[in-house]
Design a protein around this motif. Structure first.
Motif, PDB file in Angstrom:
ATOM      1  N   ARG A 216      52.173  35.860  27.751  1.00 18.23           N
ATOM      2  CA  ARG A 216      52.640  36.550  28.960  1.00 18.23           C
ATOM      3  C   ARG A 216      53.484  35.660  29.851  1.00 18.23           C
ATOM      4  O   ARG A 216      54.387  36.121  30.544  1.00 18.23           O
ATOM      5  CB  ARG A 216      51.452  37.099  29.741  1.00 18.23           C
ATOM      6  N   GLN A 217      53.184  34.375  29.840  1.00 14.57           N
ATOM      7  CA  GLN A 217      53.945  33.459  30.712  1.00 14.57           C
ATOM      8  C   GLN A 217      55.373  33.253  30.238  1.00 14.57           C
ATOM      9  O   GLN A 217      56.164  32.636  30.941  1.00 14.57           O
ATOM     10  CB  GLN A 217      53.238  32.104  30.773  1.00 14.57           C
TER      11      GLN A 217
ATOM     12  N   PRO B 134      54.367  27.991  28.745  1.00 19.13           N
ATOM     13  CA  PRO B 134      55.135  27.668  29.963  1.00 19.13           C
ATOM     14  C   PRO B 134      56.357  26.805  29.652  1.00 19.13           C
ATOM     15  O   PRO B 134      57.409  26.965  30.278  1.00 19.13           O
ATOM     16  CB  PRO B 134      54.125  26.913  30.835  1.00 19.13           C
TER      17      PRO B 134
ATOM     18  N   GLU C 237      59.009  29.070  28.362  1.00 12.99           N
ATOM     19  CA  GLU C 237      59.605  29.847  29.451  1.00 12.99           C
ATOM     20  C   GLU C 237      60.601  29.018  30.256  1.00 12.99           C
ATOM     21  O   GLU C 237      61.714  29.470  30.573  1.00 12.99           O
ATOM     22  CB  GLU C 237      58.486  30.380  30.355  1.00 12.99           C
ATOM     23  N   ARG C 238      60.241  27.778  30.557  1.00  8.67           N
ATOM     24  CA  ARG C 238      61.137  26.915  31.361  1.00  8.67           C
ATOM     25  C   ARG C 238      62.398  26.581  30.564  1.00  8.67           C
ATOM     26  O   ARG C 238      63.508  26.563  31.106  1.00  8.67           O
ATOM     27  CB  ARG C 238      60.418  25.639  31.777  1.00  8.67           C
TER      28      ARG C 238
ATOM     29  N   SER D 183      48.934  29.215  25.052  1.00 16.04           N
ATOM     30  CA  SER D 183      49.368  30.051  26.175  1.00 16.04           C
ATOM     31  C   SER D 183      49.463  29.253  27.471  1.00 16.04           C
ATOM     32  O   SER D 183      50.229  29.583  28.358  1.00 16.04           O
ATOM     33  CB  SER D 183      48.410  31.235  26.360  1.00 16.04           C
ATOM     34  N   LYS D 184      48.686  28.160  27.560  1.00 14.74           N
ATOM     35  CA  LYS D 184      48.709  27.332  28.785  1.00 14.74           C
ATOM     36  C   LYS D 184      49.619  26.120  28.627  1.00 14.74           C
ATOM     37  O   LYS D 184      50.085  25.560  29.610  1.00 14.74           O
ATOM     38  CB  LYS D 184      47.302  26.809  29.079  1.00 14.74           C
TER      39      LYS D 184
END
Lengths: 563, 90
Positions: free
Chosen positions: A463-464, A529, A532-533, A524-525
């Motif tokens: 989701r991130q 991320p 995403e970045r 996911s953690k």
């Protein structure tokens, strides 16, 4: 009496002169006829020399013609051991500052030439100059300077003789170095640098520059993000890969830690490897997407088919213990099983596939090298059916008993992004030759898988990774590492592999973090991320996000090209 | 008789002039060759200067330095997608 005396005197003088001339004639005979070849050779050695001239090493550029290498001169110090005038002074200097050279001098005291040190640093050069020793002389040698440290594992380095040692420098060694020319010069003892006649014995060729597909600005931005993530989670290492699935061109291939190519005094060889191509890992759940491809293509499962995941974290499937994280699920559709990365559901589908799973893994490119042909590239491993044990099919279902490089993973995702048509990864900027590649999977299967990947972002474990204004499809994977021969749940590999799409713009991004410190960490953690970045940096760097803003896109176009 | 001496004189002078011209030609070739070598040496020194300047340029264009300058001196920050607003023609 007087006339006979003068006659005798005349005869004596005549005899003396004849003897002298005879002596000269004999000497001339020895010099010019008997020892003719010897003196010719001596003259040849003095007047004729052959020199080998190596062309300047060609440069390496990125896709935007930014320099990735620069030629420079390095200074080497040398002595002529057999002709030393201040031997004790030289020995003292070498013993203090260059002990290895001192030992070498002791063993080779009669040598005509000996290097004290090649590629002197500025400090060493100043030190030797200040020592003011006439016996220590300097000469200039070609060397390389690398302005972009984040590309060191890709561009590579040259050795002490300026030949490629790693990376692109090694891969394109012949193209970059060119061919040396051999000249025959005629000069006299006083002409110094100049010659009278120059004859070309062997015509060489200058090196040709190499342009790679990497965007060095993007590489820098991505390296910064990887470094931030690795430091945040105190991980062992991290890596990321960005590739255009339509052409196969690699835009960024970053890793951290890396090494400084301009200072290789205490080089850690581990950091010189391009781990994206040369290290194969058990990638875990990210492989489930290929099980999904196989099962859908073979019509063994439908995306909305309900499968009982037994609402447990640990259960037995076909007599084999299977555990899933972070918690159990009840009945899920096959699509949801992939989205939530449930091992139990996937194991049950894997059993339906059987040995066909191996064929599908090989079909997408696992178990064989890619066409990138990187030095030291690994082909990974897929456990073949004839070596399977009872748990093998279940392990293979969720990414164990199969190792792959991140490059192979990217290649497989490119095939998905390309609607089932495979693409060859490349690091060269040349236009790809139009080749026919048969579709590996049907459009229907690919569309279904893409939908599942998209839902993994909207509803599942990634989701991130969601980004505004852009379609994101990805899959996460958290795999235990083998420590002392046993899988260890405290040491993991975190992967996120995905596709970003906006209109005709597509990119495949793979992110990877190894061995983050901390318990209960999942991809996911950790990896998502970072994905995403990186995707955000990519969209802004490529101005994709502005395509909907006509006015802003015009401003940017004007800024980039005022003409 | 005079004609004979004059012809002999002309013959010797022509041959001597050929010899001098030959020597002059070789000297000119060597002088031009030396000039060419000097120019080649100058070209090599210019190439060295160019490499040094390119290295300086790369140092100036170092992305880490640019980033630190932008962040510390100019107080700039990276753009995030959330900061981007839609613009219209007005």
């Amino acid at each position: 009496m007087n006339s006979s005396f003068s006659k005798a005197r005349t005869s004596l003088v005549f005899f003396v002169f004849c003897s002298a001339y005879a002596f000269i004639l004999v000497n001339l005979y020895f010099l010019q006829i008997k020892n003719h070849h010897y003196f010719i050779q001596l003259a040849e050695q003095q007047y004729h020399i052959s020199i080998k001239k190596t062309p300047e090493r060609a440069l390496i550029y990125d896709r935007n013609n930014q320099l990735l290498t620069v030629n420079q001169e390095s200074i080497a110090a040398f002595i002529t051991p057999s002709l030393l005038k201040e031997k004790s002074k030289v020995e003292k200097i070498l013993m203090t500052y260059f002990p290895k050279s001192y030992e070498h001098l002791q063993k080779n005291a009669d040598a005509q030439f000996m290097y004290v040190k090649r590629k002197l640093t500025d400090e060493q050069y100043e030190l030797l100059k200040q020592a003011d020793c006439a016996d220590i002389k300097f000469l200039k040698e070609p060397a390389r300077y690398y302005p972009n440290e984040t590309l060191s594992h890709i561009v590579g380095i040259t050795d002490i003789d300026n030949n490629g040692l790693l990376g692109i420098e090694l891969l394109y060694q012949q193209q970059l170095s060119g061919l040396p020319s051999i000249y025959h010069l005629e000069k006299d003892a006083r002409s110094g640098y100049f010659h009278f006649v120059k004859e070309t014995k062997h015509e060489g060729a200058i090196g040709k520059p190499v342009q790679i597909s990497i965007d060095s600005d993007l590489q820098f931005l991505i390296s910064e993000e990887i470094k931030k993530t690795v430091e945040e989670f105190q991980a062992q290492e991290g890596a990321a890969l960005v590739i255009d699935p339509t052409t196969g061109q690699i835009y960024a291939m970053a890793q951290f830690p890396t090494f400084n190519p301009n200072n290789i005094e205490n080089l850690n060889l581990e950091y010189t490897k391009n781990k994206i191509a040369t290290e194969a890992y058990e990638l875990g759940s990210v492989i489930k997407i290929f099980l999904g491809l196989a099962a859908l293509e073979e019509n063994l499962v439908q995306p909305d088919e309900l499968i009982d995941c037994e609402n447990k974290k640990v259960t037995y499937v076909n007599g084999i213990k299977v555990s899933t994280w972070p918690h159990g699920h009840g009945k899920l559709t096959f699509s949801e099983i992939i989205q939530y990365s449930n091992n139990i559901g996937v194991a049950k589908v894997g059993l339906r596939l059987g040995p066909q799973l191996y064929e599908h893994y090989c079909r997408v490119g696992f178990g064989r090298k890619t066409t990138l042909d990187w030095p030291g590239e690994q082909k990974g491993f897929v456990n073949p059916p004839h070596q399977w044990t009872k748990p093998s099919i279940i392990s293979l279902s969720f990414g164990y008993e199969i190792t792959a490089t991140l490059l192979q993973l990217a290649q497989a995702f490119c095939m998905i992004a390309n609607d089932g048509i495979p693409v060859k990864p490349t690091i060269k900027i040349e236009s790809p030759i139009a080749e026919y590649h048969p579709r590996l999977y049907s459009k229907k299967t690919i569309d279904t898988i893409k939908e599942i990947l998209e839902k993994t972002v909207t509803h599942g474990t990634a989701r991130q990774a969601a980004l505004q204004g852009c379609k994101v499809m990805c899959k996460t994977g958290t795999a235990n590492m083998v420590i002392d021969g046993v899988y260890n749940t405290d040491h993991n590999i975190y992967t996120c592999a995905g596709i970003i799409e906006k209109n005709s713009y597509k990119r495949v991004i793979i992110t990877f973090i190894k061995n983050a410190r901390g318990r209960n960490l999942f991809a996911s953690k950790v990896a998502v991320p970072l994905f995403e970045r990186i995707a955000e940096r990519l969209l802004i760097h490529d101005h994709i996000i502005f395509e909907d803003n006509y006015a802003l896109s015009q401003v940017i176009r004007y800024y980039n090209n005022p003409c | 008789m005079n004609k004979k001496y004059i012809s002999l004189y002309i013959f010797i002078m022509v041959n001597l002039s050929f010899i001098f011209l030959y020597i002059y030609k070789n000297n000119t070739i060597i002088a031009l060759s030396f000039e060419k070598q000097k120019e080649e040496k100058y070209r090599d020194s210019l190439r060295e200067k160019k490499n040094k300047l390119m290295q300086k340029l790369c140092l100036i264009q170092n992305k880490m330095h640019i980033k630190q300058f932008a962040q510390k001196q100019l107080q700039m920050e990276p753009i995030s997608l959330k900061q981007i607003r839609t613009l219209t023609y007005e």
